[in-house]
Scaffold this active site. Structure first.
Site, PDB file in Angstrom:
ATOM      1  N   GLU A 145      32.183  41.270  35.469  1.00 11.14           N
ATOM      2  CA  GLU A 145      31.708  42.171  36.512  1.00 11.14           C
ATOM      3  C   GLU A 145      32.719  43.274  36.779  1.00 11.14           C
ATOM      4  OE1 GLU A 145      30.342  42.064  41.218  1.00 11.14           O
ATOM      5  OE2 GLU A 145      31.058  40.229  40.239  1.00 11.14           O
ATOM      6  N   HIS A 200      28.566  46.529  42.385  1.00  7.90           N
ATOM      7  CA  HIS A 200      28.689  45.139  41.967  1.00  7.90           C
ATOM      8  C   HIS A 200      27.568  44.758  41.008  1.00  7.90           C
ATOM      9  CE1 HIS A 200      31.841  43.673  44.754  1.00  7.90           C
ATOM     10  NE2 HIS A 200      31.407  44.655  45.534  1.00  7.90           N
ATOM     11  N   GLU A 282      24.043  45.598  44.234  1.00  6.92           N
ATOM     12  CA  GLU A 282      24.087  44.595  43.170  1.00  6.92           C
ATOM     13  C   GLU A 282      23.132  45.095  42.099  1.00  6.92           C
ATOM     14  OE1 GLU A 282      26.002  42.059  43.055  1.00  6.92           O
ATOM     15  OE2 GLU A 282      26.520  41.451  45.095  1.00  6.92           O
TER      16      GLU A 282
END
Length: 318
Positions: A145, A200, A282
């Site tokens: 990530e 993210h 996200e």
């Protein structure tokens, strides 16, 4: 991002807010349905370079809260920027973001895994104390990530700078670990950012797919007071969600947000301590094989950066 650790605990179940939010999100539903069909088609036909099969449920491989995946030090090669939309091309040509400051927060740090003592120390996020940072999650084969967020953030910076904005980073792979979540918020505050976004990717269960944007709840406790930024942050988040659907073809998450792509949380230090309009995004679930195929695609990451940028531009234009 993993939902375990600082800024990454599982959101508490709650019913979505109604009224203005429902009306605002309703406009996204047709685009989201179309986007989902495109999303399924792209993933099923190899739209991204998959780095592995759907991994086991965890925030970082193989199944720990802080994770043990290491970054291999490679940076994805730059890919050609796709043809910009008419709106973004016109905005770039006019330099319409001159005088605007945007804070971009690439989640985690590739070096966090080598500094467990530093990132595990507790910091005050207003409502409680949480770990400084985490390692983040990764695909099953180790695309982290932290690498993903840096790549998308750098692409986003290039787009915004082309349009005249001043872009501040919380970290650019230029520090050994961190910064801690409280410092990430403080960097945006000190810059008096007109908009701030934390990038993210999630670490949810295989089969959980899609993106979601996290908005700050109204928090007034300790050092945290989000009341002045709740409304403007919601505006920013709704615009980012709408443009992300349109540009990437991705659909809102099928596992949080009741299909709206919007989630409100009160447990994130990066939001609780912000004094400027701020949201998290996200971009997809690294633990799902189809989402991982997109997240590891350079072409798709460029689209993700474009989608985020268009939401920010729309917000800054008012």
């Amino acid at each position: 991002m993993s939902y375990v650790g600082p800024d990454f605990e599982p959101p508490r179940p709650s019913r979505p807010r109604r009224g203005a939010l429902t009306v605002a999100v309703a406009a996204l539903v047709p685009a989201a349905l179309v986007g989902w069909l495109v999303y399924e088609a792209v993933a099923d036909t190899g739209g991204g370079r998959s780095l592995g099969a759907p991994p086991a449920t965890s925030s970082s491989p193989p199944a720990t809260a802080t994770g043990s995946a290491t970054d291999d030090g490679r940076r994805p090669a730059a890919s050609p920027m796709p043809t910009p939309t008419a709106a973004s091309a016109a905005s770039a040509a006019s330099g319409s973001l001159r005088g605007k400051v945007v804070l971009v927060d690439p989640g985690h740090n590739p070096g966090n895994v080598q500094h467990p003592t530093e990132i595990n120390r507790k910091v005050n996020i207003g409502t409680n104390w949480k770990e400084c940072d985490t390692t983040g999650t990764s695909t099953d084969s180790g695309y982290t990530e932290a690498r993903f967020t840096l790549d998308v953030a750098r692409r986003l910076r290039a787009i915004l700078q082309q349009q005249g904005a001043t872009v501040k980073f919380t970290q650019d792979g230029d520090r050994p670990w961190g910064p801690c979540v409280d410092e990430r918020a403080r960097i945006g505050n000190d810059a008096h950012a007109d908009a701030a976004i934390s990038v993210h990717a999630d670490g949810a269960n295989p089969g959980d797919r899609g993106f979601h944007v996290i908005l700050p709840a109204s928090v007034h406790q300790g050092a945290a007071d989000t009341r002045p930024i709740v409304a403007t942050s919601r505006d920013l988040g709704e615009r980012v969600a709408g443009s992300f659907v349109r540009v990437t073809g991705s659909a809102p998450a099928n596992y949080v947000g009741d299909g709206t792509g919007l989630v409100v949380r009160n447990d994130l230090g990066g939001l609780n301590l912000s004094t400027v309009p701020k949201v998290f995004i996200e971009c997809g679930n690294m633990r799902d094989g189809k989402d991982a195929a997109l997240l590891t695609s350079e072409t798709w990451r460029q689209k993700a950066a474009q989608g985020i940028s268009e939401g920010i531009v729309s917000f800054l234009h008012g």
